[in-house]
Design a protein around this motif. Sequence first.
Motif, mmCIF file in Angstrom:
data_model
loop_
_atom_site.group_PDB
_atom_site.id
_atom_site.type_symbol
_atom_site.label_atom_id
_atom_site.label_comp_id
_atom_site.label_asym_id
_atom_site.label_seq_id
_atom_site.Cartn_x
_atom_site.Cartn_y
_atom_site.Cartn_z
ATOM 1 N N HIS A 1 47.070 -3.180 27.266
ATOM 2 C CA HIS A 1 46.886 -1.936 28.030
ATOM 3 C C HIS A 1 47.664 -0.793 27.382
ATOM 4 O O HIS A 1 47.164 0.331 27.272
ATOM 5 C CB HIS A 1 47.433 -2.090 29.457
ATOM 6 C CG HIS A 1 46.754 -3.118 30.304
ATOM 7 N ND1 HIS A 1 47.388 -4.267 30.718
ATOM 8 C CD2 HIS A 1 45.512 -3.161 30.833
ATOM 9 C CE1 HIS A 1 46.566 -4.963 31.475
ATOM 10 N NE2 HIS A 1 45.412 -4.324 31.562
ATOM 11 N N ASP B 1 37.327 -6.873 26.470
ATOM 12 C CA ASP B 1 36.248 -7.036 27.460
ATOM 13 C C ASP B 1 35.000 -6.370 26.878
ATOM 14 O O ASP B 1 34.549 -5.327 27.357
ATOM 15 C CB ASP B 1 36.659 -6.395 28.783
ATOM 16 C CG ASP B 1 37.922 -7.036 29.325
ATOM 17 O OD1 ASP B 1 37.835 -8.121 29.887
ATOM 18 O OD2 ASP B 1 39.016 -6.466 29.127
ATOM 19 N N MET C 1 45.606 -10.837 24.623
ATOM 20 C CA MET C 1 46.459 -10.524 25.777
ATOM 21 C C MET C 1 45.602 -10.259 26.999
ATOM 22 O O MET C 1 44.539 -9.637 26.901
ATOM 23 C CB MET C 1 47.311 -9.301 25.467
ATOM 24 C CG MET C 1 48.432 -9.620 24.543
ATOM 25 S SD MET C 1 49.656 -8.333 24.525
ATOM 26 C CE MET C 1 50.760 -9.059 23.324
HETATM 27 P P1 AMP Z 1 42.164 -4.757 33.026
HETATM 28 O O1 AMP Z 1 43.458 -4.317 33.620
HETATM 29 O O2 AMP Z 1 42.132 -6.194 32.652
HETATM 30 O O3 AMP Z 1 40.976 -4.293 33.817
HETATM 31 O O4 AMP Z 1 42.064 -3.992 31.630
HETATM 32 C C1 AMP Z 1 42.129 -2.572 31.560
HETATM 33 C C2 AMP Z 1 41.672 -2.153 30.195
HETATM 34 O O5 AMP Z 1 42.541 -2.698 29.213
HETATM 35 C C3 AMP Z 1 40.255 -2.638 29.855
HETATM 36 O O6 AMP Z 1 39.566 -1.620 29.154
HETATM 37 C C4 AMP Z 1 40.533 -3.834 28.978
HETATM 38 O O7 AMP Z 1 39.484 -4.117 28.079
HETATM 39 C C5 AMP Z 1 41.769 -3.383 28.241
HETATM 40 N N1 AMP Z 1 42.498 -4.540 27.716
HETATM 41 C C6 AMP Z 1 42.933 -5.613 28.419
HETATM 42 N N2 AMP Z 1 43.504 -6.510 27.600
HETATM 43 C C7 AMP Z 1 43.401 -6.005 26.344
HETATM 44 C C8 AMP Z 1 43.777 -6.464 25.045
HETATM 45 N N3 AMP Z 1 44.370 -7.637 24.882
HETATM 46 N N4 AMP Z 1 43.522 -5.681 23.985
HETATM 47 C C9 AMP Z 1 42.890 -4.475 24.148
HETATM 48 N N5 AMP Z 1 42.520 -3.981 25.339
HETATM 49 C C10 AMP Z 1 42.761 -4.732 26.428
#
Ligand code: AMP
Length: 278
Positions: A35, A150, A184
């Motif tokens: 993030h 994602d 991650m």
């Molecule tokens: P989430 O909190 O899981 O909904 O993720 C929020 C944003 O962070 C989304 O656009 C995810 O794709 C991105 N994100 C989560 N984990 C990663 C990662 N390991 N590398 C890059 N982006 C990430």
Amino acid sequence: MPLYRKLEALKLARSNYKGKALGVVPTMGALHLGHLSLIAKAKRESEAVWVTIFVNPTQFEKKDDLDKYPESLTADVASVHEIGADINIFAPTATDMYPEGLAAKKQTLDGLDTLMEGADRSGHFDGVITIIAKLFEILQPHLAYFGEKDFQQLQVIKKWAKDQHILTKIIPCPVVREANGLAMSSRNAQLSPKDRKEAGFIYEAMLQCKNKSLDKPAIYTIIKKTFSAHPNFDLLYVLCAEEDSLKEVHDLVSANKPRLFISVSVTGVRLIDNVALK
Ligand code: AMP
């Protein structure tokens, strides 16, 4: 650092940023370095940044998955602060985001939403688009940052934005990994230390496929064989698909931007990953 919990306060604050190139990073919190890489990129490329933190109930099809989802707002605020004291955080309540009740709006996404994650998680992407549409409506961002971790979500959002003539530019960001290669994810904290360490094999196997061949059956064999040596890890699907359509490719050599997609369940924790094959 400005932290907004109430929609009305947020709207008032947003009106002070008129004319500025505003970048938004939508998240569900429990922030990690993945993030933070999006937030740092947004900070470099925008005049003002808003990070949203909201565990969106309508994209969870199972209540226990939603209940288990980690939350750590105080630590999240501190992490964002380290990147920039001027970054705004919007962490609304479900009542403010869904005054009409917790329902996702049905979307037309040309089947991008019904394969892979969508096949197992019915209505998941309707929930994702519903909350992103609400956040975009409130914040009116010029730029919005999404992780390639994602990848299907990114493509679904791009498709929706294009079809709906959304003016916000969707910016893809590369996957950030743990030292052992595991992508991650906020869900990684739900793994036992042993499973988390062992999970590094997933990316290793994917790299082996990327480096070795453009032969789809060989790739599926490598992945299935590797998983059979890790009985704790259930392979939910493995798919070589074209990046834009997300449809399975037949011939990897002639395919346009093929990627390898994997979804895994470990003691009920769902993990996903993907790599470009060319
Ligand atoms: P989430 O909190 O899981 O909904 O993720 C929020 C944003 O962070 C989304 O656009 C995810 O794709 C991105 N994100 C989560 N984990 C990663 C990662 N390991 N590398 C890059 N982006 C990430």
